[in-house]
Design an enzyme around this catalytic site. Structure first.
Site, short mmCIF file in Angstrom:
data_model
loop_
_atom_site.label_atom_id
_atom_site.label_comp_id
_atom_site.label_asym_id
_atom_site.label_seq_id
_atom_site.Cartn_x
_atom_site.Cartn_y
_atom_site.Cartn_z
N LYS A 64 30.08 51.53 42.58
CA LYS A 64 31.23 51.43 43.26
C LYS A 64 31.81 52.98 43.48
CE LYS A 64 32.19 47.07 41.49
NZ LYS A 64 32.60 45.88 40.79
N GLN A 108 36.73 46.15 35.57
CA GLN A 108 35.37 45.63 35.82
C GLN A 108 35.01 44.28 34.64
OE1 GLN A 108 32.84 46.37 38.22
NE2 GLN A 108 31.32 44.81 37.23
N ASP A 131 40.72 43.87 43.80
CA ASP A 131 39.79 42.66 43.72
C ASP A 131 40.19 41.35 44.23
OD1 ASP A 131 37.17 43.26 42.56
OD2 ASP A 131 37.97 43.27 40.67
N1 GUN Z 1 31.96 41.89 37.54
C1 GUN Z 1 30.94 41.38 38.56
N2 GUN Z 1 31.50 41.16 39.58
C2 GUN Z 1 32.71 41.92 39.92
C3 GUN Z 1 33.76 41.96 40.52
O1 GUN Z 1 33.44 41.70 42.05
N3 GUN Z 1 35.01 42.77 40.24
C4 GUN Z 1 35.42 42.75 38.94
N4 GUN Z 1 36.40 43.29 38.46
N5 GUN Z 1 34.23 42.55 38.12
C5 GUN Z 1 33.03 42.13 38.55
#
Ligand code: GUN
Length: 297
Positions: A64, A108, A131
């Site tokens: 990311k 996350q 998100d």
């Molecule tokens: N953990 C796995 N995929 C994601 C995601 O798309 N967003 C977040 N915040 N955590 C994750």
């Protein structure tokens, strides 16, 4: 962009290359990000919070941050130890909520066991929810007034659109009902006029549903769970799963929820793992961040 028909054991299945779609989309996001910088005098900003030492989460977060560099988004990273208290995590989130250089916040998931992900998400300001996981933004999404869109389901829709896979009037099955993938996926497909069935771990005869579906989105979270015999001829299969599998020689490789190689001569198109949905999730996170930044002008 043209798709690359990849031949699996002599039979052509259209491979839906999320990675390639991602590259093209990130170039557009970088242009939007540069435009924002001219207007605002600063780049869009994403703050990433990672609690604990889950190795997969560390890899996702690194990807990311890399995508932020590619798209001209300023990123900050808060790595917090496994033993972080709920109170401290809340303080970190609230500080970022108040930071004018931060447009989006990504917490996350999953969090270490003693912390409640669902609760922590509610501490993120809806105007910074990169998100689209806060109850406010999910509510806005259901009522057609979304500030952002959940990244993985949005990425799936962008892949389908890119390859001109028509969704309207089709029977779509979503396997999984999480807040992050299954539920918003069903919503986006339904908004695109598919007839949607949501299946899950308590579904009685899963195959009865998947065999009737024109499009199956698999977010079951079970490695190589579905394969030959599970899908309709000429169907489209989107695999959201990502797992690390240990091989007999001790090495490891990534796999999805679907045994794609078994589907030669059966399905029309499918996403690979890796290189399918995964890169799109990150790309849509970048797009959400730029959208939020424009809302902060
Ligand atoms: N953990 C796995 N995929 C994601 C995601 O798309 N967003 C977040 N915040 N955590 C994750």
């Amino acid at each position: 962009m043209d798709y690359i028909p990849v031949t699996i054991k002599g039979c052509s299945v259209q491979i839906l290359e999320g990675k390639a779609v991602s590259v093209a989309r990130r170039a557009k996001i970088a242009a939007l990000s540069a435009e924002f910088k001219v207007k605002a005098g600063r780049p869009p900003g994403l703050a990433v919070i990672l609690v604990g030492d889950d190795p997969a989460s560390h890899v996702y977060v690194a990807n990311k941050i890399k995508a932020c560099h590619e798209t001209g988004i300023r990123s900050t990273e808060q790595k917090l130890p496994t033993g972080t208290t709920a109170q401290h995590l809340r303080e970190v989130i609230e500080e970022l909520n108040a930071d004018p250089l931060v447009d989006g916040i990504l917490l996350q998931l999953p969090l270490p066991k003693h912390l409640k992900g669902d609760e922590a998400i509610t501490w993120i300001s809806p105007g910074k929810d990169a998100d689209c996981l806060t109850p406010q933004n999910l509510g806005r999404l259901w009522s057609g007034r979304a500030l952002t869109t959940p990244c993985t389901p949005w990425g799936v829709m962008v892949i389908l659109e890119h390859y001109n896979i028509d969704v309207a009037g089709k029977n779509a099955v979503v396997i999984g009902r999480s807040n992050i993938v299954g539920k918003p996926m069903a919503h986006l497909l339904s908004q695109a006029n598919a007839t949607v069935t949501v299946c899950h771990s308590k579904t009685k005869d899963l195959r009865e549903h998947t065999l009737r579906a024109d499009i199956v989105v698999v977010a079951a979270g079970q490695p190589e769970f579905l394969g030959k015999g599970d899908f309709k001829k000429d169907g489209v299969v989107v695999d959201v799963g990502i797992h690390r599998k240990t091989l007999p020689n001790g090495k490891s490789k990534l796999c999805g929820d679907v045994r794609l190689k078994e589907l030669e001569g059966i399905i029309r198109a499918g996403t690979p793992v890796p290189g399918g949905v995964g890169p799109m999730t990150i790309t849509m996170l970048m797009e959400n961040t730029v959208k939020l930044a424009n809302g902060h002008l």
